[in-house]
Design a protein around this motif. Structure first.
Motif, PDB file in Angstrom:
ATOM      1  N   ILE A 173      20.713  -8.188  43.007  1.00 54.17           N
ATOM      2  CA  ILE A 173      21.639  -9.307  43.176  1.00 54.17           C
ATOM      3  C   ILE A 173      22.585  -8.920  44.292  1.00 54.17           C
ATOM      4  O   ILE A 173      23.469  -8.089  44.110  1.00 54.17           O
ATOM      5  CB  ILE A 173      22.407  -9.580  41.882  1.00 54.17           C
TER       6      ILE A 173
ATOM      7  N   ASN B  49      25.570  -9.053  47.084  1.00 57.71           N
ATOM      8  CA  ASN B  49      26.883  -9.678  47.116  1.00 57.71           C
ATOM      9  C   ASN B  49      27.263 -10.048  48.545  1.00 57.71           C
ATOM     10  O   ASN B  49      28.407 -10.050  48.918  1.00 57.71           O
ATOM     11  CB  ASN B  49      27.942  -8.799  46.453  1.00 57.71           C
ATOM     12  N   PHE B  50      26.256 -10.352  49.303  1.00 60.76           N
ATOM     13  CA  PHE B  50      26.502 -10.805  50.662  1.00 60.76           C
ATOM     14  C   PHE B  50      25.495 -11.896  50.952  1.00 60.76           C
ATOM     15  O   PHE B  50      24.559 -12.123  50.182  1.00 60.76           O
ATOM     16  CB  PHE B  50      26.306  -9.654  51.648  1.00 60.76           C
ATOM     17  N   SER B  51      25.682 -12.526  52.052  1.00 57.53           N
ATOM     18  CA  SER B  51      24.813 -13.620  52.398  1.00 57.53           C
ATOM     19  C   SER B  51      24.124 -13.288  53.713  1.00 57.53           C
ATOM     20  O   SER B  51      24.770 -12.864  54.674  1.00 57.53           O
ATOM     21  CB  SER B  51      25.665 -14.879  52.517  1.00 57.53           C
TER      22      SER B  51
ATOM     23  N   ASN C 158      21.233 -14.513  49.017  1.00 55.91           N
ATOM     24  CA  ASN C 158      22.355 -15.366  48.625  1.00 55.91           C
ATOM     25  C   ASN C 158      23.199 -14.609  47.632  1.00 55.91           C
ATOM     26  O   ASN C 158      22.662 -14.076  46.661  1.00 55.91           O
ATOM     27  CB  ASN C 158      21.859 -16.639  47.945  1.00 55.91           C
ATOM     28  N   PRO C 159      24.491 -14.551  47.845  1.00 60.06           N
ATOM     29  CA  PRO C 159      25.314 -13.816  46.893  1.00 60.06           C
ATOM     30  C   PRO C 159      25.121 -14.354  45.488  1.00 60.06           C
ATOM     31  O   PRO C 159      25.178 -15.561  45.275  1.00 60.06           O
ATOM     32  CB  PRO C 159      26.737 -14.046  47.394  1.00 60.06           C
ATOM     33  N   GLY C 160      24.855 -13.465  44.575  1.00 61.73           N
ATOM     34  CA  GLY C 160      24.746 -13.882  43.184  1.00 61.73           C
ATOM     35  C   GLY C 160      23.351 -14.296  42.768  1.00 61.73           C
ATOM     36  O   GLY C 160      23.109 -14.498  41.594  1.00 61.73           O
ATOM     37  N   LEU C 161      22.452 -14.434  43.716  1.00 56.24           N
ATOM     38  CA  LEU C 161      21.099 -14.856  43.351  1.00 56.24           C
ATOM     39  C   LEU C 161      20.134 -13.674  43.451  1.00 56.24           C
ATOM     40  O   LEU C 161      20.103 -12.996  44.465  1.00 56.24           O
ATOM     41  CB  LEU C 161      20.620 -15.933  44.316  1.00 56.24           C
ATOM     42  N   PRO C 162      19.361 -13.459  42.407  1.00 54.78           N
ATOM     43  CA  PRO C 162      18.421 -12.349  42.440  1.00 54.78           C
ATOM     44  C   PRO C 162      17.385 -12.532  43.557  1.00 54.78           C
ATOM     45  O   PRO C 162      16.952 -13.653  43.811  1.00 54.78           O
ATOM     46  CB  PRO C 162      17.734 -12.413  41.080  1.00 54.78           C
TER      47      PRO C 162
ATOM     48  N   ARG D  70      23.739  -5.330  43.304  1.00 55.74           N
ATOM     49  CA  ARG D  70      23.470  -4.742  42.001  1.00 55.74           C
ATOM     50  C   ARG D  70      21.977  -4.736  41.824  1.00 55.74           C
ATOM     51  O   ARG D  70      21.304  -5.682  42.228  1.00 55.74           O
ATOM     52  CB  ARG D  70      24.097  -5.599  40.901  1.00 55.74           C
TER      53      ARG D  70
ATOM     54  N   LEU E 202      18.752  -4.963  39.469  1.00 51.75           N
ATOM     55  CA  LEU E 202      18.298  -5.354  38.129  1.00 51.75           C
ATOM     56  C   LEU E 202      17.136  -4.445  37.764  1.00 51.75           C
ATOM     57  O   LEU E 202      16.186  -4.343  38.534  1.00 51.75           O
ATOM     58  CB  LEU E 202      17.841  -6.802  38.117  1.00 51.75           C
TER      59      LEU E 202
END
Lengths: 186, 1117
Positions: free
Chosen positions: A18, A20-22, A37-41, A59, A61
């Protein structure tokens, strides 16, 4: 092949992160990665995941099999089975090591997982030694070893091949020697 | 039989206890929840000896110096008595034993267990066991008969079974009790007992009575009862002599009967009314010791008279075990004190204890367990509960509507069968988990996550951004007790409800501020609580309990305040849009009655949706509200249905996804965190067995696809239809964005258009294959003009000439509409549902039109195999086509087109801005086109109707020629060839010549265009003559008036008409810029032509065009 090479190969495995940047898609020789995409796996190779992780850009997973319950089941299976059970992942050992060393904060129950994977590894290596032993003892010409991972093969290859070589030499020395002795008799 | 009730004394920690006497009657022995067995010399013994047998003791039995206990480690163990030395383990169960009992000789022990088994074990040799299987639930109690032949047991499955011990089979079974799942749930412990001495009777407590059964025959020979015993009897015990039967009940009643005459000799009440869970007779029969579920020990003394008649001490043992068992079970009820000890051990205690633990800790932090409950109950219950707390401020209304749920208005109307009002759902923040959790998400949206922690160590708020480029993560101490939060790219907004002393506060961390003061705080007026809040671009909004909506700038300036029509449920902001959902009314039968307002707060403030009802699934409530990343309002209800605003269909709500369809189990849910239209993604978090995720482990976002709920999506047709409409819906935001002045992603839009066109073409081809030509035509109506051209080609290639012909008509219409609608924002047209969208963009984005149009044209060029050639051909065709119709302008069929012409006038001003001269004549052409088409299609029925309505289409040069040709051919055949015929025929035959052909053809349309945009001669005429017509036919409506006018105009002489047109021309000429002049020239030409031979020439032109086209078509083939 030494372990680091195997590990290198394992780094090509894909893992979900995941970010945290775009970032738009990045185009690499090995294939396109992203978009991020920030927040998208998103799926990326382990080497990139670790790199991003070290820069605190993502992060990780844990892979699906890296789960205490699944590993416990696998360990039981491994212990029950005579032969090798299918490994959780062809690079389970390497991935566990890499991910747990670099991203243990992203992996729930990291310690248990480490222990479980080690257990599985030990069980499998024990089996491998055992079968190598019986292989040599019974002087078989070939053996079938399914479900072995590259890392496992590599741990035993050097030793097994060398020792087989050695034994072959010893044996072949003995026979010629007897032949010689026969010759000498003549 | 008077007896003395000694005062109770504390024996064990609260919970199930058991009591018995030793053989001599010297000691009272008790066991309890604390795992100790206590040996009391008398009731006054202040320092009893104790033996620890485990963490809990469920039951005990004592005989001949052997103390048998059932403890929490699932064993039945022996201790010596009175020394208390462990003497081995008698037997084990898979879970804890519930009751142990000695036989009369003390040689065997029976034990019943929660694992449904009863075991009979030799005390001397524990390997000799007999197992009695047959119960289907935990065993409550066991009892030996005096000869060891039978054993009676009661179980939670409701049965009482008498076993033949040797054969290990049930001798008889009665279904006497209520079924329960566990000992802890059983109403009664049902400590049954065989009569000791004579051994003739078996006493079984059943509810408030004791049934007596005769041994061997197992007949029900009597019932003992007493009016004092109003609650279920827990335990019965025979006096050692076997004559008297003592019973202890839930609620603390004690009674002693004489079994022979069934008279109640003694009634006593527990001093505190605690449940008696064990009874034991003194071997002498003069005393009864009893214990209760609070761990107290009591004694009834002075039963001497009765017992003296009884025999010796032999009977005591039987009674003891019975008592012991009782003790076991009641422990479950209480025992918080022992929970700490209990943990790992007894199943019972563990069950109880853990449940509580979970309640205390797990649930609040994860929300799982509670969720589950809520789910099972029903969705509404979740909110129902909290509503009661949360809506107190709404006083009467809320109160009254909430109350009925719990206690329907019984006091008012004793019987009310009508629909019950639904408790209104409580206000919430979208993307938050319930406020009662200690660890919760206060917001999870596309910007980041706000987590709230509220436990002993910490009361804090964590803000984390998905994209660390926005801002670094923040950790704030939550001293004010904020419960609501919202997060945007600019700021974090927090709010807390007011307390008695403190007003409700609004705090904003404006981290994007460029000055040094990054936050501000506002107190709401006293008595006003923040209920919901949201952030937009540059503004913040708070809805309060006084039904006010307060707007602030993001820097803290107070802005507008207005009232909302009802208690706010939820708000969402995006850019300049504010979406408010509130309670419109009280819902009934589980439904919520919600209303929705959509406001535009930007430069042009207005209300886009004015308090319409928000559609929800039946018996569901709102669970998420927000905007897509592109700014389309969107919400999710508790049934998992995601709905999105369809701006192109009068602001209706379209379901775009049902998240429940993808759930594996019924209790799984998806917790929506964001919606994206491009790419089409529903971002949500899968929650196993709950409605919302726990904060740890950190949940991962999953992506769901959208799917419109169209029928038969398993078929190819349904699939394509779904894809098409989904594509249309999910790209309509382009129209909105451009109309509100945002940049749009042109590439994405082009892409989407292409996709839609491809889908249409595919559907068209499919319908063709299925021989559904009517359907083909319908599809063609959805297509932009260039695609219609393709369709025509497809049709003609597959030799469906009839179809091709009809498509031709459609193409004509589209072309005409295109031109007509050009003045309007072309962006709408591109969105693909032109007619519906016409109003919204009205005239706004006009400047943008041209570039886009040209782009589109290029794109089309690219698409077409034939490329530019074809296109140019088409344009020429179109122009040609327009000529004939221009002439027809006077024909009686014109009504609709004229209406359109009238409409277009307002845009006259805008017209000069349009660079494309072609568009001018095209436009004229369309009027005429549509006239002709309507005329033509009149016989054709359906297509005619559609033609009249004429959806707006793309501004492209009309492509449809081929079809046009064929239709025109027909017409032309009737008409005499004109001077123009040869001219136009040539170009048709040879594409290269078309440009030439176009030249002559062009002027006339240009003229028309001019007439129209400025004014046509007819219009001028109409203006002057309208009154006359109106006077003549007062009852005519607008279109009829025009019809009539046309008729009249046509009857004018050619000269007159010419003069009118000239006047019109003159007018335009004055105002004209270069372009117009050009047109005017064309117009002049046309005029001359017109004057020469009006209607006929028009027809001729039509002929020309059609012949050209037909030739073209022929070439193609």
């Amino acid at each position: 092949m030494d372990p680091s090479e195997v590990e290198f190969l394992a780094e090509k495995e894909f893992v979900k992160i995941i970010p945290n940047f775009s970032l738009d898609k990045i185009y690499l020789i090995g294939g396109d990665l992203g978009p991020f995409n920030p927040g998208l796996p998103v799926d990326v190779p382990v080497w990139l995941a670790l790199n991003l992780k070290q820069r605190q850009k993502c992060r990780i997973l844990p892979p699906e099999w890296m789960d205490v319950e699944k590993l416990e089941a696998m360990r039981e299976l491994e212990r029950r089975e005579e032969a090798f059970a299918p490994a959780p992942s062809p690079y389970y050992m390497e991935l566990t090591k890499l991910l747990l060393n670099h991203a243990s904060d992203n992996i729930p129950k990291a310690d248990e997982i480490r222990t479980l994977v080690k257990d599985i590894w030990d069980t499998r290596i024990a089996k491998l030694r055992l079968s190598a032993d019986s292989f040599i003892r019974q002087q078989e010409a070939h053996a079938q070893l399914d479900n072995l991972t590259l890392m496992e093969i590599n741990t035993i290859r050097q030793f097994l091949l060398d020792s087989l070589n050695c034994m072959y030499k010893l044996r072949s020395n003995r026979q010629p020697a007897s032949a010689k002795s026969r010759l000498a008799d003549y | 039989m008077p007896c003395e009730r000694k005062p109770m004394r504390y024996g064990h920690s609260e919970g199930h206890t058991e009591v018995c006497f030793d053989d001599t009657g010297r000691y009272i022995v008790t066991c309890g929840n604390d795992g100790d067995v206590r040996i009391w010399e008398s009731l006054d013994d202040d320092d009893p000896k104790f033996i620890t047998v485990g963490e809990k003791a469920y039951s005990l039995a004592l005989k001949k110096g052997k103390l048998v206990t059932a403890s929490s480690n699932n064993t039945v163990q022996i201790h010596t008595f009175p020394d208390g030395e462990p003497d081995g383990i008698l037997t084990r169960f898979t879970t804890n034993a519930t009751h142990v009992a000695f036989n009369s000789s003390g040689s065997r022990v029976a034990a019943g267990s929660s694992d449904f088994m009863v075991k009979v074990v030799e005390v001397s040799d524990s390997s000799q066991q007999k197992t009695l299987r047959g119960h289907e639930a935990p065993v409550l109690s066991v009892s030996f008969d005096s000869t060891d032949e039978f054993l009676a047991s009661a179980s939670c499955d409701g049965s009482v079974i008498v076993w033949n011990i040797e054969e290990q089979t049930p001798a008889i079974s009665w279904p006497l009790l209520q079924k329960t799942s566990d000992v802890s749930n059983a109403k009664s412990l049902c400590r049954l007992a065989f009569q000791p001495a004579a051994g003739k009777l078996l006493a079984v407590p059943v509810e408030t009575r004791v049934h007596l059964y005769e041994r061997r025959s197992w007949e029900h020979v009597g019932t003992l009862s007493d009016e004092l015993l109003t609650q279920p009897i827990n335990v019965v015990a025979w006096s050692p002599c076997g004559r008297f039967l003592a019973a202890g009940s839930v609620g603390g009643s004690l009674a002693v009967w004489d079994a022979s005459n069934k008279l109640c000799l003694e009634r006593q009440k527990h001093e505190k009314g605690f449940t008696v869970c064990s009874l034991a007779w003194h071997p002498s029969g003069s005393q009864i010791a009893y214990t209760d579920t609070e761990g107290c020990l009591g004694l009834l003394d002075g039963l001497g008279t009765a017992s003296s008649s009884g025999t010796g001490s032999t009977k005591a043992p039987a009674a003891k075990p019975a008592k012991d068992y009782d003790d076991l079970f009641d422990e479950d009820d209480g025992g918080p004190m022992d929970e700490g000890l209990a943990d790992g051990n007894s199943a019972k205690e563990a069950a109880a204890g853990e449940d509580e633990d979970e309640d205390d800790f797990l649930i609040p932090s994860t929300g799982r367990v509670r969720n589950r409950g809520a789910i099972l109950d029903d969705d509404v219950s979740l909110d129902g509960g909290s509503l009661k707390l949360g809506r107190d401020d709404d006083d009467d209304d809320a109160g009254s509507s909430v109350a009925p749920a719990a206690a329907p208005p019984a006091p008012l109307r004793p019987v009310y069968d009508g629909p019950e009002p639904t408790p209104p759902q409580k206000a919430f923040q979208p993307g938050s988990t319930p406020a009662h959790l200690t660890h919760r998400f206060m917001v999870w949206n596309s910007v980041g996550i706000v987590r709230g922690y509220n436990d002993e160590q910490d009361n804090a708020v964590d803000v984390e951004f998905h994209d660390t480029a926005v801002h670094h993560a923040m950790h704030l101490t939550n001293s004010l007790g904020h419960t609501m939060a919202d997060l945007s790219q600019e700021a974090v907004l927090l709010a807390c409800p007011g307390t008695d002393e403190l007003a409700s506060k609004l705090q904003c961390l404006h981290f994007s501020s460029w000055d040094t003061n990054k936050d501000w705080m506002v107190d709401l007026p006293p008595g006003e609580d923040a209920k919901a809040l949201c952030l937009g671009q540059g503004w913040a909004a708070v809805a309060t309990s006084s039904l006010l909506l307060r707007l602030f700038s993001v820097g803290g300036v107070q802005r507008e305040v207005f009232s909302v029509p009802g208690p706010v449920v939820c708000m969402a902001g995006h850019g300049e849009q504010l979406l408010v959902v509130y309670h419109r009314a009280t819902g009934f039968g589980g439904d919520q009655a919600l209303g929705v307002q959509l406001l535009q707060l930007g430069g042009r403030k207005r209300q886009l949706i004015t308090g319409e009802a928000l559609p929800l699934s039946p018996r569901s409530y709102l669970s998420w509200l927000g905007f897509t990343a592109e700014g389309t309002p969107c919400y999710v209800d508790s049934d998992g249905l995601v709905r999105m605003l369809n701006r192109s269909l009068g602001n209706t709500w379209t379901p775009v996804c049902n998240t429940r369809e993808t759930c594996k189990s019924k209790s799984d849910h998806y917790w929506v965190v964001g919606v994206h239209e491009n790419p089409q993604q529903l971002r949500c978090i899968p929650c196993k067995g709950s409605r919302y995720p726990p904060t740890l482990p950190r949940p991962a976002v999953a992506i769901l696809p959208f799917k419109l709920p169209l029928c038969q999506t398993s078929t190819e047709k349904g699939q394509m239809e779904e894809q098409y409409w989904r594509s249309v819906l999910f790209h309509s935001h382009h129209g909105f964005l451009s109309s509100s002045g945002y940049e749009i992603d042109e590439a994405a839009r082009a892409q989407s258009e292409k996709e839609q066109q491809e889908l249409l073409m595919k559907m068209f081809a499919l319908s063709c294959k299925l021989e559904r030509e009517f359907r083909c035509v319908e599809l063609a109506e959805l297509m932009p003009q260039n695609v219609v051209a393709l369709a025509i080609r497809y049709a003609s290639r597959s030799r469906r000439m009839n179809l091709a012909q009809r498509l031709g008509e459609i193409a004509l219409e589209k072309a005409s509409q295109l031109q007509e609608d050009e003045p309007w924002g072309p962006e709408e047209e591109e969105a693909g549902v032109p007619s519906a969208r016409r109003t919204s963009g009205y005239g706004r984005a006009e400047p943008a039109a041209d570039p886009r149009r040209s782009r589109e044209e290029e794109e089309e060029d690219g698409e077409e195999e034939d490329g530019g050639e074809l296109e140019s051909e088409e344009t020429t065709d179109a122009t040609k086509r327009s000529n004939p119709f221009a002439k027809e302008g006077g024909s009686p069929v014109t009504p609709t087109p004229i209406g359109k012409a009238g409409r277009s006038n307002p845009f006259k001003v805008a017209a000069p801005g349009k660079p494309a001269p072609a568009s001018g004549h095209l436009r004229v052409a369309n009027i005429l086109d549509s006239m002709t088409s309507s005329r033509k299609s009149a016989p054709l029925g359906g297509s005619a109707a559609t033609a009249g309505k004429g959806p707006v289409l793309k501004p492209l040069a009309p492509r449809a020629k081929t079809k046009a040709q064929s239709t025109l051919l027909q017409i032309s055949s009737n008409k005499t060839a004109n001077k123009k015929t040869p001219e136009s025929a040539e170009p048709a035959a040879e594409p290269q010549q078309q440009p030439d052909a176009a030249a002559p053809a062009l002027p006339p349309p240009a003229e028309n265009g001019e007439n129209k945009r400025p004014k046509t001669g007819f219009q001028l005429w109409l203006e002057e003559n309208r009154k006359i017509i109106m006077a003549d036919n007062p009852d005519l409506d607008e279109t009829d008036v025009i019809k009539e006018a046309m008729g009249r105009f046509r009857t004018l002489s050619a000269d007159e008409r010419r003069s009118w047109t000239e006047r019109a021309k003159g007018q335009t000429g004055d105002a004209a810029d270069v372009r117009k002049r050009k047109r005017a020239d064309g117009g002049a030409e046309d005029e001359t032509a017109e004057s020469d031979s009006e209607s006929s020439s028009r027809k001729k032109k039509a002929l020309d065009a059609s012949s050209k086209l037909s030739a073209f078509a022929f070439n193609k083939n």
